[in-house]
Every structure is written in structure tokens, then in C-alpha cells.
Scaffold this motif. Structure first.
Motif, PDB file in Angstrom:
ATOM      1  N   GLN A 260       0.841  -1.189   0.000  1.00  0.00           N
ATOM      2  CA  GLN A 260       0.000   0.000   0.000  1.00  0.00           C
ATOM      3  C   GLN A 260       0.883   1.249   0.000  1.00  0.00           C
ATOM      4  N   LEU A 261       0.659   2.112  -1.047  1.00  0.00           N
ATOM      5  CA  LEU A 261       1.475   3.312  -1.184  1.00  0.00           C
ATOM      6  C   LEU A 261       0.753   4.572  -0.713  1.00  0.00           C
ATOM      7  N   GLY A 262      -0.502   4.426  -0.322  1.00  0.00           N
ATOM      8  CA  GLY A 262      -1.249   5.591   0.126  1.00  0.00           C
ATOM      9  C   GLY A 262      -0.571   6.369   1.238  1.00  0.00           C
ATOM     10  N   PRO A 263      -0.132   5.714   2.308  1.00  0.00           N
ATOM     11  CA  PRO A 263       0.538   6.443   3.400  1.00  0.00           C
ATOM     12  C   PRO A 263       1.798   7.174   2.943  1.00  0.00           C
ATOM     13  N   ARG A 264       2.548   6.586   2.022  1.00  0.00           N
ATOM     14  CA  ARG A 264       3.768   7.240   1.557  1.00  0.00           C
ATOM     15  C   ARG A 264       3.441   8.485   0.726  1.00  0.00           C
ATOM     16  N   LEU A 265       2.358   8.407  -0.063  1.00  0.00           N
ATOM     17  CA  LEU A 265       1.928   9.581  -0.803  1.00  0.00           C
ATOM     18  C   LEU A 265       1.532  10.708   0.148  1.00  0.00           C
ATOM     19  N   GLN A 266       0.828  10.351   1.206  1.00  0.00           N
ATOM     20  CA  GLN A 266       0.432  11.356   2.189  1.00  0.00           C
ATOM     21  C   GLN A 266       1.663  12.002   2.828  1.00  0.00           C
ATOM     22  N   THR A 267       2.637  11.170   3.185  1.00  0.00           N
ATOM     23  CA  THR A 267       3.845  11.678   3.822  1.00  0.00           C
ATOM     24  C   THR A 267       4.605  12.602   2.882  1.00  0.00           C
ATOM     25  N   LEU A 268       4.696  12.201   1.603  1.00  0.00           N
ATOM     26  CA  LEU A 268       5.411  13.023   0.634  1.00  0.00           C
ATOM     27  C   LEU A 268       4.731  14.375   0.435  1.00  0.00           C
ATOM     28  N   LEU A 269       3.421  14.377   0.536  1.00  0.00           N
ATOM     29  CA  LEU A 269       2.663  15.618   0.371  1.00  0.00           C
ATOM     30  C   LEU A 269       2.566  16.414   1.669  1.00  0.00           C
ATOM     31  N   GLY A 270       2.854  15.746   2.757  1.00  0.00           N
ATOM     32  CA  GLY A 270       2.689  16.395   4.055  1.00  0.00           C
ATOM     33  C   GLY A 270       1.220  16.583   4.397  1.00  0.00           C
ATOM     34  N   GLU A 271       0.409  15.656   3.934  1.00  0.00           N
ATOM     35  CA  GLU A 271      -1.031  15.732   4.164  1.00  0.00           C
ATOM     36  C   GLU A 271      -1.469  14.668   5.163  1.00  0.00           C
ATOM     37  N   THR A 272      -2.565  14.986   5.845  1.00  0.00           N
ATOM     38  CA  THR A 272      -3.164  13.994   6.747  1.00  0.00           C
ATOM     39  C   THR A 272      -4.316  13.276   6.074  1.00  0.00           C
ATOM     40  N   GLU A 273      -4.879  13.901   5.024  1.00  0.00           N
ATOM     41  CA  GLU A 273      -5.987  13.284   4.305  1.00  0.00           C
ATOM     42  C   GLU A 273      -5.457  12.315   3.246  1.00  0.00           C
ATOM     43  N   PRO A 274      -6.195  11.242   3.009  1.00  0.00           N
ATOM     44  CA  PRO A 274      -5.777  10.289   1.970  1.00  0.00           C
ATOM     45  C   PRO A 274      -5.697  10.947   0.598  1.00  0.00           C
ATOM     46  N   VAL A 275      -4.850  10.418  -0.250  1.00  0.00           N
ATOM     47  CA  VAL A 275      -4.650  10.944  -1.600  1.00  0.00           C
ATOM     48  C   VAL A 275      -5.487  10.126  -2.591  1.00  0.00           C
ATOM     49  N   ALA A 276      -6.343  10.835  -3.351  1.00  0.00           N
ATOM     50  CA  ALA A 276      -7.166  10.163  -4.351  1.00  0.00           C
ATOM     51  C   ALA A 276      -6.365   9.946  -5.632  1.00  0.00           C
ATOM     52  N   ILE A 277      -6.484   8.743  -6.192  1.00  0.00           N
ATOM     53  CA  ILE A 277      -5.765   8.383  -7.418  1.00  0.00           C
ATOM     54  C   ILE A 277      -6.701   8.584  -8.614  1.00  0.00           C
ATOM     55  N   ASN A 278      -6.213   9.261  -9.636  1.00  0.00           N
ATOM     56  CA  ASN A 278      -7.008   9.466 -10.853  1.00  0.00           C
ATOM     57  C   ASN A 278      -6.654   8.495 -11.975  1.00  0.00           C
ATOM     58  N   THR A 279      -5.382   8.203 -12.129  1.00  0.00           N
ATOM     59  CA  THR A 279      -4.950   7.364 -13.250  1.00  0.00           C
ATOM     60  C   THR A 279      -3.613   6.719 -12.914  1.00  0.00           C
ATOM     61  N   LEU A 280      -3.323   5.572 -13.527  1.00  0.00           N
ATOM     62  CA  LEU A 280      -2.098   4.810 -13.279  1.00  0.00           C
ATOM     63  C   LEU A 280      -1.503   4.322 -14.589  1.00  0.00           C
ATOM     64  N   LEU A 281      -0.176   4.203 -14.615  1.00  0.00           N
ATOM     65  CA  LEU A 281       0.518   3.649 -15.774  1.00  0.00           C
ATOM     66  C   LEU A 281       1.800   2.972 -15.324  1.00  0.00           C
ATOM     67  N   LEU A 282       1.954   1.701 -15.683  1.00  0.00           N
ATOM     68  CA  LEU A 282       3.224   1.005 -15.476  1.00  0.00           C
ATOM     69  C   LEU A 282       3.955   1.019 -16.809  1.00  0.00           C
ATOM     70  N   GLU A 283       5.032   1.780 -16.905  1.00  0.00           N
ATOM     71  CA  GLU A 283       5.748   1.903 -18.180  1.00  0.00           C
ATOM     72  C   GLU A 283       6.663   0.709 -18.386  1.00  0.00           C
ATOM     73  N   ARG A 284       7.255   0.619 -19.570  1.00  0.00           N
ATOM     74  CA  ARG A 284       8.037  -0.552 -19.951  1.00  0.00           C
ATOM     75  C   ARG A 284       9.286  -0.722 -19.094  1.00  0.00           C
ATOM     76  N   ARG A 285       9.818   0.363 -18.593  1.00  0.00           N
ATOM     77  CA  ARG A 285      11.031   0.268 -17.764  1.00  0.00           C
ATOM     78  C   ARG A 285      10.717  -0.145 -16.333  1.00  0.00           C
TER      79      ARG A 285
END
Length: 886
Positions: free
Chosen positions: A187-212
Motif C-alpha cells: 500500500q502506497l497511500g501512506p507514503r503519498l500522504q507523507t510526501l505531500l505532508g497531508e493527513t488526508e488520503p490521496v485520491a488516485i485518478n490514473t495509473l501507468l506502469l511503463e516498460r522500464r
């Protein structure tokens, strides 16, 4: 970037394009908030909910489209999920072995993803995640469980592949990596929050796993990159102060194309990531530019098999862009007027560009940044006219600028000082008029100027002294018109001068001798038009002439030869898209590149192959400007028009070499669409009744670069003797086909000229009419036999009747013959009796006087020397005397 739009004006049912994908046959599918549309490059076919039809869409709100390898198309809607049968065209609800829907019909589907193990992952708006085994028709439901390691939220927004058989699932409250059994692996949600310095969960809009292997994460708080190998999470933010920054923190769509370019769709434009320094170049909606995006709010991205990039917007419909168009190097001069009229290159490799309305620009060869030229302080003049019609650089670091209304300006490239040549109609050492249309530096270093109204003049680059040449009048030697539009020098030192309305002239600079060539309607080898826009000398010394309305002419011969000069014409009938030629340049292979009123043409003088490129290929426009063409010392070609210019190296151009898919899009009888149990593109064979006297086939090449430039050829084997070139026409009609078997074939080429030789092949059987079927022929034979027998019998009857008549006639003839013979005998007997009676006496039977005469005559005739004694007894005496004598 030049985009082709597909929106409401083209028939799209609704402007919010939430999903874009293609099916196994090559059709483009667009999901909107009001139905599903299929696009074949020309027409849109709409699919909407129909309560009366159990095989229609269950809901018009289309949120996701995912193709299956077996040809099915899974559609996520606001009312569950369906898949489209590619053969019947019906929409079917996925059910389990008991016939129960695998996804609730009331569920709001937000995301679909088919993984490598043939599992379909379905993200729902409020009900979590469902993993469907498509083959076994089973499902696994995965939901958020409070106080447990589970999905971060039941509102699923995005799904993409992860390493192995897992998937990354974006939710309204975070990001989870889910294994095939439903186990939450990371689960990467907590790390996204920490990186943003937010206490609220971060909503995901779109995802892409590139070839690399990098995971790109689009959120409302910017773009994130997760490196699973290095376990590093990085944030990229928007910065309004930087033009090369992420255009918006609201990232809504992500795509990696086949060239591994990363595209980021945001609420404020479409951005291309430069991964070297993580900078962005952004395209947005421009109300003044119909080739811009239709809307800056991007909601979906897709690349089709032909390489076209498709962009779905929030309110403007969709747009597509051809990545190969970049090789044509379309460039603009910033916010200034981009109406380019002329080019030149100085000794340092700096490019100079003259415009109509915005003056003169220079392009730094290192940065490529355009800079408006301004004369240096202390110049004796400034650029008095912003309409720069002609440019040429000489050997003395000077740039000569020909303007529309201010004559010729000389610029010292070392100092930036500018000076204008004097204009005086009366002084023969000054320019005769202020309008300059063409400039040329000849092999001797002299500068030539073609003027509008003053003919052609020669300028000494050191003294700026002008030498004028006469204009012909009243039969005198001189230029055929005072409006000189084009200049070129051939290998013999002759100067070729094109004019407006006066044809073409050749000048011997040493002697001042002119030779003129004009169009003659009665001479097919004369100049094709009297208005010449460009003259070009290729590497072999061949002179080419571009005209207005006459096309391209090749000069045959030389003005110094005894034989007259002739012209060979290449016009629209030979493949040119337009007969007005503005510019001609050669590449290193000797191929000619020709700018026209309708595209840029590549012409091979040897094979005479003509290929046309349009705005859809990346050109500044379909129409170019007179005089705006140039070849640099490095072999780069430049062509300008009203929307900037193109700078390209022909050898590096990239084209679409993928043969287009060809499909049947319609079948009509008597102009009425034929109702079939399968879709037209799924037809394996066609059966036509004997009453189907008019049948129309419609077809399309599914290449979307420039569909209007796709070409077709077709034939109906059994009817057509050879292939028929249809151009860009996509239908053919046949009438009154005889019963029998045929094969309908279509070949197609994309706009870059790549042909699909296999194309479309469909067997066609036309039912024979009842009077032409197999069982009719024995009947015809029986009837024929009966007729022949009746004729024979009638003939025999007639022959018998004639034979009987002949026999009766013969009998009658025989009888009559016998009767005549008897009568003849009687007549002969009577004649004998009459003869005897005429020679003898009836009483005594003795010969009479007549007999005596004939006897005596006979005797005398036989021997005239004999002597005779005649005794006559008169029998007419009385009877007593007769008796005495007797």
C-alpha cells in the motif's frame, strides 16, 4: 502539434469522451457520457441503451473500454458491464455458470483491466474490486474491510498491471498492489500522504506502469513516479511560472506510446514528458487555431495500431495526432504572424526567415529560438516594410532583403547595420520600383532582383550600383513582362526569369540578349502557363519551372541551341494534387519537392512517381506561399506558408509503413442496407437473390492518419477483367449480375502509400433466376425435344402429302400421256389414210394425177438422161370408154 478533431460537428453523440480503445478489427471505439460510438475514419456508428432490446447497452454512461484477445470488447457503464460479440454485434452481460450476472447490473463501473492471466479486473465506484476469470466464468470480490489489511477504499478509480500477476489499484483513498488471490501486497497511500505532508488520503485518478518498470501515478496533487526496484517515490508538481513545467496538478490520464514517449493528460492540457530533465511541452485548446486540441481538460488517452495518438477531452470531444508528422518539422515564430514568405542561410549557418506582416527573423542554429531582427543603432535605415518577400546572403557577410514596398535593404551581418538601396524611377543606377519579388546571387557573386513593375536588375554587392535590363515593347529585345517573379541561373550562365503574365525569359548577362517563351494553346510543347512562380536548377543541370495553373514544366533544350526550347509538362493529370506550383527544391537523391496550393509533393523525375503530403502529415498547412522555399547547405529543406514553416531532411522522414486493415462497412441492395444476422465486418460470404439487380459494397481502410487520402482498388472476379482504381472512393455498385459465383476483393493504401495487397476477400454467390436453375434445363430440353418432334412430325406429314400429290399427279400425267399417245396414233393413221386418199382414186385404188406428178418428178430427179414413154388413161371418160381402155 496539429490535431484532427472528432466532435459534435462530426456527429459524435456527446463531448465528454471518457474512454477510447480499438477492437481486433481496427475500429476506434469512443465511450461518452451519452453512449458508445464506433469510428471507421469516415462515419460514426452510435450505440445507446434500448429497453426493448435485451442485447443493447444497459446504460449510456460509458466509463471504460477493454478489448479481449478473442475479439470481444468489454464495456464498463454506469449500469454494469457487458461485452460486445464481434460477429453479431450484440451486447451480452457476463454471467456465471448459473446464469447470474458476474457484476451487478446497478453497479457503476469506473475501471477495467485485462491482465496477462486473462483475468478481467473490474473497479466499481462504491463496491470495491471484482476479479473475473473470463474462461471459467467465476469471480473474486475484493473490498475494503475496516481495521484490516484490505483495499484502501471501495471507490476504485484506476487499475494497471504490476510485477508478476498482481495489479495496482487506485482508489479514492490510496494506492494498493493486489495479488491474484485478492491479497493486498503493498500500500502506497501512506507514503503519498507523507510526501505531500497531508493527513488526508490521496485520491488516485490514473495509473501507468511503463516498460522500464516505473509506476506513474496521476492525482489531484500532481504526478508521482514510483520506482519499485529502488523503492523511491518522487513527486512532480505544476509551476505556473515555468512554461516547461507540468501544466496542472490535476493529472487525469497517462499513456506510454510505441516510441516510449510519456504523455500526461491534465485539467490544463496535454503534456509530453522529456525524461532527461523531467520537463514538459504542453498542447492546449486555442480558439484561434482549429488544429489545436478541442478542449484543454484531458480525460482519456489511447494509441491505435497505426500509431495515431487519440485524446479524449472533458467537453470538446476527441482529437487525434500523427506522431510521424514530427519528422516534417513544423515550426512557428512564436506569437508573431507566422505567414512565412522567404528563407536564407548565412555563412554561420544561421537561418533567416522573412514574413508577411511581421518582418525578419533569425533562428539560432544551437537553440532554434526565433528572434525578431532589429537594425543596429547607427544604421542609415531600418526595415521600412514588414513584408519580406525575398532573401539572399552573399559572400561578404551581407544579407539582402527584398520587401514588398521598401525595395532592397542590405544588412551587414557582423554589425547589424542596415542600408537601403535608392529607389528612383528616372535614375538608371537606382532601383526602378519599390516592390521586390525575387532575389538571386549568381555564380559571379552578383545580386539579381526581380521587381514588380520594373523588370529585372543586377546589383553590384560592393558598390550597390544597379544595372537595369529592358522590358520588351513593340517587338524590341527585353524581358517579356515588367513583373519578374522568379530567378535562376543555369550552368551556361544564362539567367532564367519567370514573370507574372509574360511567360518565361532567358537572359544572356554578357550580351543582354533575351529569349522569351510563352504559352500557346495550340502547342502542347510550349510553356504551360504565362505566370511563373518558381524556377529550379537540379544537380544534373535540368531546369524546372513551376507555374500558376499549369503545373510543373521541364525545360528541354537550351536558349543557346539552334533547336527551339521545348517544355514537358507534369500536371494534375499526371498526379499533381494541384496545378499551381509555388516552390521547387531537390534533395540529395535528386527527388524534387514541390509546394503547391494543395500539399507538398515528392516527385521522382526518373520513375515519375508522385506522392502528396498534407497537413495531416505534419505540414504547416495544405497551402504554401510563393517564394517560401529553400535548401540549406546541409541538405535541409524549408517550405513556408500562412501557419509557419516546415524544416526537414528528406532522408530522415518517417512514414506509416503499416498496411491498413480493410473491412466491409456496408452492403446495400437497391440502396437499402441489407439486414444480416452478423455485422458487415464479420461477413464471410454474401448470398444475393436473383431479384437483387443493384448491389452496393461499402468498405474502408482502417488507418486514421488521413482517411480522406487513403486509396482503394477493387475487382469482382468473374465480372471485372482487372483491378479498378477507385481513388479515395469507398463504394462500388454492380447491376444485373448473372447467377453464379464471384469473389469481391478490395486492396487499400494508407495516406503514406503503403498498400495492403491481401486486403478484403469475400466470396459472392448470386442466385440464378428460376428460369436459369439446374432443374429448368432438362425441362428446356424436353420442351425443345417436343418442339423439334412436332416440327419433324409436321414435316413428315407435309412430305407424305407432297408425295401423295406427286404420285397422283404422276398417274394423271401417265394417263394423259397414254391418251395423247393413242390420239397421236389415231392422227398418224388418219394422216396416212388422208395421204393415201390424196394420191389414189377412191373407186379404183389407182394412183391419181397427183401421184402421177410426184412419180414422174421423182424419176426425172433420179436420172435426167433416161428416156420415158408416157401413157395417159383418162378415167373421167364415160364408163364404156373406160372399160375399152382398161
Amino acid at each position: 502539434m496539429l490535431f484532427s478533431r472528432l466532435g459534435g460537428e462530426s456527429g459524435l453523440s456527446q463531448g465528454s469522451v471518457m474512454a477510447i480503445n480499438h477492437d481486433s478489427k481496427g475500429f476506434i471505439w469512443l465511450g461518452t457520457e451519452d453512449g458508445l460510438s464506433r469510428y471507421d475514419g469516415f462515419e460514426l456508428q452510435h450505440f445507446v441503451r434500448d429497453r426493448r432490446n435485451p442485447h443493447a447497452l444497459p446504460n449510456n454512461w460509458i466509463t471504460a473500454i477493454e478489448p479481449h484477445t478473442d475479439g470481444r470488447l468489454f464495456i464498463g457503464t454506469g449500469g454494469g458491464i457487458v461485452w460486445r460479440d464481434p460477429r453479431s454485434g450484440q451486447f451480452v452481460t457476463p454471467v456465471d455458470s448459473n446464469g447470474e450476472p458476474l457484476v451487478d447490473a446497478q453497479a457503476n463501473v469506473r475501471a477495467l483491466h485485462l491482465d496477462r492471466a486473462n483475468r478481467l479486473w473490474v473497479g466499481l465506484r462504491n463496491s470495491g474490486l471484482i476479479a473475473i476469470d473470463v474462461d471459467k466464468r467465476t469471480k473474486l470480490e475484493i473490498t475494503h474491510q475496516p481495521n484490516k489489511r484490505s483495499l484502501s477504499d471501495n471507490s476504485i478509480t484506476a487499475i494497471t498491471s504490476a510485477q508478476g500477476d498482481a495489479v495496482w489499484v487506485g482508489t479514492r483513498n490510496g494506492l494498493d498492489r493486489v495479488g491474484p488471490t485478492g491479497v493486498i501486497l503493498e500500500q502506497l497511500g501512506p507514503r503519498l500522504q507523507t510526501l505531500l505532508g497531508e493527513t488526508e488520503p490521496v485520491a488516485i485518478n490514473t495509473l501507468l506502469l511503463e516498460r522500464r518498470g516505473l509506476l506513474w501515478i496521476g492525482t489531484d496533487a500532481g504526478l508521482f513516479v514510483f520506482d519499485a526496484v529502488g523503492d523511491a517515490l518522487t513527486r512532480i508538481q505544476a509551476d505556473s511560472a515555468r512554461i516547461d513545467a507540468l501544466p496542472s496538478n490535476r493529472v487525469t490520464a497517462l499513456l506510454e506510446d510505441d516510441e516510449q514517449r510519456l504523455w500526461v493528460g491534465t485539467a490544463n492540457g496535454l503534456a509530453l514528458v522529456d525524461r532527461r530533465d523531467t520537463t514538459f511541452s504542453t498542447s492546449r485548446f486555442d480558439p484561434a487555431d482549429p488544429a489545436s486540441l478541442p478542449d484543454s481538460f484531458i480525460v482519456s488517452l489511447h494509441q491505435d495500431p497505426g500509431g495515431m495518438l487519440w485524446v479524449g477531452t472533458k467537453a470538446g470531444g476527441s482529437a487525434r495526432w500523427n506522431p510521424h508528422s514530427w519528422s516534417f518539422g513544423h515550426r512557428r515564430l512564436g506569437t508573431a504572424s507566422n505567414n512565412v514568405a522567404s528563407f536564407a542561410e548565412d555563412a554561420k549557418g544561421r537561418l533567416w526567415i522573412g514574413t508577411i506582416g511581421s518582418g525578419l527573423f533569425s533562428i539560432d542554429p544551437k537553440t532554434g529560438t526565433p528572434e525578431l531582427f532589429k537594425t543596429a543603432p547607427g544604421s542609415s535605415t531600418r526595415l521600412l516594410d514588414s513584408n519580406v518577400m525575398a532573401l539572399v546572403a552573399d559572400d561578404h557577410d551581407q544579407l539582402w532583403v527584398g520587401t514588398m514596398r521598401a525595395g532592397v535593404v542590405r544588412i551587414d551581418l557582423k554589425t547589424g547595420l542596415a542600408s537601403a538601396l535608392r529607389i528612383d524611377e528616372e535614375d538608371t543606377t537606382a532601383l526602378p520600383v519599390s516592390g521586390v519579388m525575387a532575389l538571386l546571387r549568381d555564380s559571379r557573386g552578383q545580386i539579381w532582383a526581380g521587381t514588380f513593375g520594373g523588370g529585372v536588375v543586377r546589383i553590384d554587392p560592393l558598390t550597390t550600383t544597379v544595372s537595369r535590363f529592358p522590358v520588351a515593347g513593340n517587338g524590341s529585345n527585353g524581358l517579356s513582362s515588367d513583373r519578374a517573379t522568379a530567378l535562376a541561373e543555369d550552368r551556361n550562365g544564362w539567367l532564367w526569369i519567370g514573370t507574372d503574365g509574360g511567360g518565361l525569359s532567358a537572359l544572356n548577362p554578357g550580351t543582354g540578349e533575351f529569349k522569351s517563351y510563352q504559352h500557346s494553346p495550340d502547342d502542347s510543347q510550349s510553356l504551360s502557363s504565362n505566370t511563373v512562380y518558381t524556377i529550379h536548377l537540379d544537380a544534373s543541370g535540368q531546369v524546372w519551372v513551376g507555374t500558376r495553373g499549369g503545373g510543373l514544366d521541364r525545360v528541354i533544350g537550351s536558349p543557346q541551341d539552334k533547336e527551339p526550347v521545348r517544355f514537358e509538362n507534369i500536371a494534375e493529370s499526371e498526379g499533381l494534387p494541384n496545378s499551381t506550383v509555388y516552390g521547387i527544391e531537390s534533395d540529395v537523391s535528386g527527388t524534387l519537392w514541390i509546394s503547391t496550393n494543395r500539399g507538398l509533393v515528392r516527385f521522382d523525375p526518373v520513375s515519375r512517381d508522385v506522392r502528396t503530403y498534407m497537413r495531416s502529415n505534419g505540414l504547416q498547412g495544405d497551402e504554401f506561399n510563393f517564394g517560401a522555399h529553400f535548401r540549406s547547405a546541409a541538405g535541409q529543406l524549408y517550405f513556408g506558408g500562412a501557419n509557419g514553416y516546415n524544416a526537414f531532411t528528406p532522408e530522415r522522414l518517417r512514414f506509416n509503413d503499416r498496411p491498413p486493415r480493410v473491412t466491409l462497412t456496408g452492403l446495400l441492395t437497391f440502396n437499402t442496407p441489407t439486414v444480416l444476422p452478423v455485422t458487415y465486418d464479420s461477413i464471410d460470404s454474401i448470398e444475393l437473390g436473383y431479384r437483387d439487380d443493384v448491389v452496393t459494397f461499402e468498405f474502408a481502410a482502417l488507418d486514421y492518419t488521413a482517411p480522406q487520402n487513403n486509396r482503394y482498388s477493387y475487382r469482382l472476379q468473374g465480372f471485372d477483367s482487372d483491378w479498378v482504381d477507385a481513388g479515395n472512393k469507398r463504394q462500388v455498385t454492380y447491376t444485373n449480375l448473372d447467377g453464379g459465383k464471384y469473389t469481391f476483393e478490395v486492396r487499400a493504401a494508407n495516406s503514406d502509400g503503403t498498400w495492403n495487397e491481401q486486403g478484403l476477400v469475400i466470396p459472392v454467390r448470386v442466385e440464378a433466376p428460376p428460369w436459369a436453375r439446374w432443374w429448368a434445363y432438362p425441362l428446356y430440353a424436353l420442351v425443345l425435344f417436343a418442339i423439334m418432334y412436332a416440327v419433324w412430325a409436321q414435316q413428315q406429314k407435309r412430305l407424305r402429302r407432297e408425295a401423295a400429290y406427286a404420285k397422283r399427279l404422276a398417274d394423271e400425267v401417265d394417263q394423259r400421256t397414254r391418251e395423247l399417245a393413242e390420239r397421236n396414233l389415231q392422227l398418224e393413221h388418219a394422216n396416212e389414210q388422208l395421204h393415201e386418199a390424196s394420191y389414189s382414186d377412191a373407186l379404183t385404188g389407182l394412183g391419181n394425177r397427183r401421184a402421177l406428178y410426184e412419180t414422174v418428178n421423182s424419176m426425172l430427179t433420179a436420172d435426167s438422161t433416161r428416156r420415158f414413154v408416157m401413157m395417159i388413161i383418162d378415167l373421167d371418160r364415160p364408163a364404156d370408154q373406160r372399160s375399152v381402155w382398161a
